[in-house]
Design a protein around this motif. Structure first.
Motif, PDB file in Angstrom:
ATOM      1  N   ALA A 151       0.817  -1.218   0.000  1.00  0.00           N
ATOM      2  CA  ALA A 151       0.000   0.000   0.000  1.00  0.00           C
ATOM      3  C   ALA A 151       0.849   1.265   0.000  1.00  0.00           C
ATOM      4  O   ALA A 151       0.439   2.292  -0.547  1.00  0.00           O
ATOM      5  N   ASP A 152       2.044   1.213   0.571  1.00  0.00           N
ATOM      6  CA  ASP A 152       2.911   2.388   0.640  1.00  0.00           C
ATOM      7  C   ASP A 152       4.028   2.362  -0.408  1.00  0.00           C
ATOM      8  O   ASP A 152       5.104   2.904  -0.210  1.00  0.00           O
ATOM      9  N   ARG A 153       3.756   1.767  -1.565  1.00  0.00           N
ATOM     10  CA  ARG A 153       4.761   1.610  -2.626  1.00  0.00           C
ATOM     11  C   ARG A 153       5.385   2.923  -3.064  1.00  0.00           C
ATOM     12  O   ARG A 153       6.515   2.967  -3.491  1.00  0.00           O
ATOM     13  N   GLU A 154       4.663   4.048  -2.947  1.00  0.00           N
ATOM     14  CA  GLU A 154       5.178   5.347  -3.370  1.00  0.00           C
ATOM     15  C   GLU A 154       6.288   5.863  -2.461  1.00  0.00           C
ATOM     16  O   GLU A 154       6.970   6.826  -2.802  1.00  0.00           O
ATOM     17  N   ALA A 155       6.492   5.224  -1.310  1.00  0.00           N
ATOM     18  CA  ALA A 155       7.544   5.631  -0.379  1.00  0.00           C
ATOM     19  C   ALA A 155       8.911   5.055  -0.758  1.00  0.00           C
ATOM     20  O   ALA A 155       9.905   5.366  -0.112  1.00  0.00           O
ATOM     21  N   ALA A 156       8.982   4.250  -1.804  1.00  0.00           N
ATOM     22  CA  ALA A 156      10.256   3.683  -2.248  1.00  0.00           C
ATOM     23  C   ALA A 156      11.179   4.797  -2.749  1.00  0.00           C
ATOM     24  O   ALA A 156      10.729   5.872  -3.151  1.00  0.00           O
ATOM     25  N   THR A 157      12.461   4.533  -2.745  1.00  0.00           N
ATOM     26  CA  THR A 157      13.463   5.505  -3.160  1.00  0.00           C
ATOM     27  C   THR A 157      13.393   5.777  -4.659  1.00  0.00           C
ATOM     28  O   THR A 157      13.284   4.854  -5.458  1.00  0.00           O
ATOM     29  N   LEU A 158      13.481   7.037  -5.018  1.00  0.00           N
ATOM     30  CA  LEU A 158      13.502   7.450  -6.415  1.00  0.00           C
ATOM     31  C   LEU A 158      14.887   7.150  -6.983  1.00  0.00           C
ATOM     32  O   LEU A 158      15.899   7.595  -6.444  1.00  0.00           O
ATOM     33  N   VAL A 159      14.951   6.363  -8.060  1.00  0.00           N
ATOM     34  CA  VAL A 159      16.239   5.992  -8.642  1.00  0.00           C
ATOM     35  C   VAL A 159      16.478   6.637 -10.002  1.00  0.00           C
ATOM     36  O   VAL A 159      17.613   6.681 -10.477  1.00  0.00           O
ATOM     37  N   ALA A 160      15.443   7.135 -10.648  1.00  0.00           N
ATOM     38  CA  ALA A 160      15.572   7.869 -11.911  1.00  0.00           C
ATOM     39  C   ALA A 160      14.438   8.871 -11.973  1.00  0.00           C
ATOM     40  O   ALA A 160      13.316   8.577 -11.565  1.00  0.00           O
ATOM     41  N   HIS A 161      14.745  10.070 -12.476  1.00  0.00           N
ATOM     42  CA  HIS A 161      13.731  11.120 -12.506  1.00  0.00           C
ATOM     43  C   HIS A 161      13.842  11.875 -13.813  1.00  0.00           C
ATOM     44  O   HIS A 161      14.925  12.361 -14.166  1.00  0.00           O
ATOM     45  N   TRP A 162      12.752  11.979 -14.531  1.00  0.00           N
ATOM     46  CA  TRP A 162      12.680  12.711 -15.791  1.00  0.00           C
ATOM     47  C   TRP A 162      11.555  13.734 -15.682  1.00  0.00           C
ATOM     48  O   TRP A 162      10.457  13.539 -16.199  1.00  0.00           O
ATOM     49  N   GLN A 169       9.597  14.935 -18.761  1.00  0.00           N
ATOM     50  CA  GLN A 169       8.614  13.994 -19.270  1.00  0.00           C
ATOM     51  C   GLN A 169       7.547  13.663 -18.238  1.00  0.00           C
ATOM     52  O   GLN A 169       6.563  13.000 -18.545  1.00  0.00           O
ATOM     53  N   GLY A 170       7.735  14.098 -16.994  1.00  0.00           N
ATOM     54  CA  GLY A 170       6.713  13.934 -15.969  1.00  0.00           C
ATOM     55  C   GLY A 170       6.663  12.584 -15.292  1.00  0.00           C
ATOM     56  O   GLY A 170       5.599  12.158 -14.850  1.00  0.00           O
ATOM     57  N   TRP A 171       7.806  11.886 -15.165  1.00  0.00           N
ATOM     58  CA  TRP A 171       7.781  10.587 -14.505  1.00  0.00           C
ATOM     59  C   TRP A 171       9.063  10.332 -13.730  1.00  0.00           C
ATOM     60  O   TRP A 171      10.074  10.989 -13.942  1.00  0.00           O
ATOM     61  N   GLY A 172       8.979   9.372 -12.823  1.00  0.00           N
ATOM     62  CA  GLY A 172      10.129   8.918 -12.069  1.00  0.00           C
ATOM     63  C   GLY A 172      10.033   7.415 -11.860  1.00  0.00           C
ATOM     64  O   GLY A 172       8.938   6.843 -11.857  1.00  0.00           O
ATOM     65  N   LEU A 173      11.187   6.776 -11.720  1.00  0.00           N
ATOM     66  CA  LEU A 173      11.246   5.337 -11.471  1.00  0.00           C
ATOM     67  C   LEU A 173      11.653   5.117 -10.025  1.00  0.00           C
ATOM     68  O   LEU A 173      12.673   5.639  -9.570  1.00  0.00           O
ATOM     69  N   LEU A 174      10.854   4.355  -9.306  1.00  0.00           N
ATOM     70  CA  LEU A 174      11.143   4.038  -7.916  1.00  0.00           C
ATOM     71  C   LEU A 174      11.945   2.745  -7.826  1.00  0.00           C
ATOM     72  O   LEU A 174      11.942   1.927  -8.751  1.00  0.00           O
ATOM     73  N   CYS A 175      12.624   2.554  -6.721  1.00  0.00           N
ATOM     74  CA  CYS A 175      13.463   1.376  -6.490  1.00  0.00           C
ATOM     75  C   CYS A 175      12.700   0.064  -6.663  1.00  0.00           C
ATOM     76  O   CYS A 175      13.266  -0.934  -7.085  1.00  0.00           O
ATOM     77  N   ASN A 176      11.416   0.073  -6.375  1.00  0.00           N
ATOM     78  CA  ASN A 176      10.606  -1.138  -6.456  1.00  0.00           C
ATOM     79  C   ASN A 176      10.056  -1.400  -7.854  1.00  0.00           C
ATOM     80  O   ASN A 176       9.247  -2.297  -8.051  1.00  0.00           O
ATOM     81  N   GLY A 177      10.488  -0.600  -8.849  1.00  0.00           N
ATOM     82  CA  GLY A 177      10.061  -0.819 -10.223  1.00  0.00           C
ATOM     83  C   GLY A 177       8.811  -0.079 -10.631  1.00  0.00           C
ATOM     84  O   GLY A 177       8.364  -0.184 -11.771  1.00  0.00           O
ATOM     85  N   VAL A 178       8.237   0.701  -9.747  1.00  0.00           N
ATOM     86  CA  VAL A 178       7.032   1.464 -10.048  1.00  0.00           C
ATOM     87  C   VAL A 178       7.411   2.728 -10.820  1.00  0.00           C
ATOM     88  O   VAL A 178       8.326   3.448 -10.425  1.00  0.00           O
TER      89      VAL A 178
END
Length: 74
Positions: free
Chosen positions: A20-31, A34-43
């Motif tokens: 449920a708290d998947r958005e709390a994962a660490t940001l590993v890539a940020h664009w 383009q309006g998106w970011g990749l979290l450590c958990n693949g989200v």
């Protein structure tokens, strides 16, 4: 789910993509352009608060509408 995202090395470990708290994962890539970011958990997290999970599931945007409405009327 991609096994590359199952071995988070952060301490404490990041939440998994199906938690449920998947958005709390660490940001590993940020664009931001383009309006998106990749979290450590693949989200993939989009600036409109929508998400794309590693298994292909789409999470609709869940921006709090009430906050936007109350600022506009204030």
């Amino acid at each position: 789910m991609n096994s590359a995202y199952l071995s988070c090395r952060h301490q404490p470990p990041c939440p998994t993509a199906d938690s449920a708290d998947r958005e709390a994962a660490t940001l590993v890539a940020h664009w931001p352009v383009q309006g998106w970011g990749l979290l450590c958990n693949g989200v993939l997290l989009f600036e409109d608060t929508g998400e794309l999970l590693p298994d292909g599931q789409v999470i609709e945007p869940h921006r709090p509408v009430g906050a936007i409405t109350s600022r506009a009327s204030g």
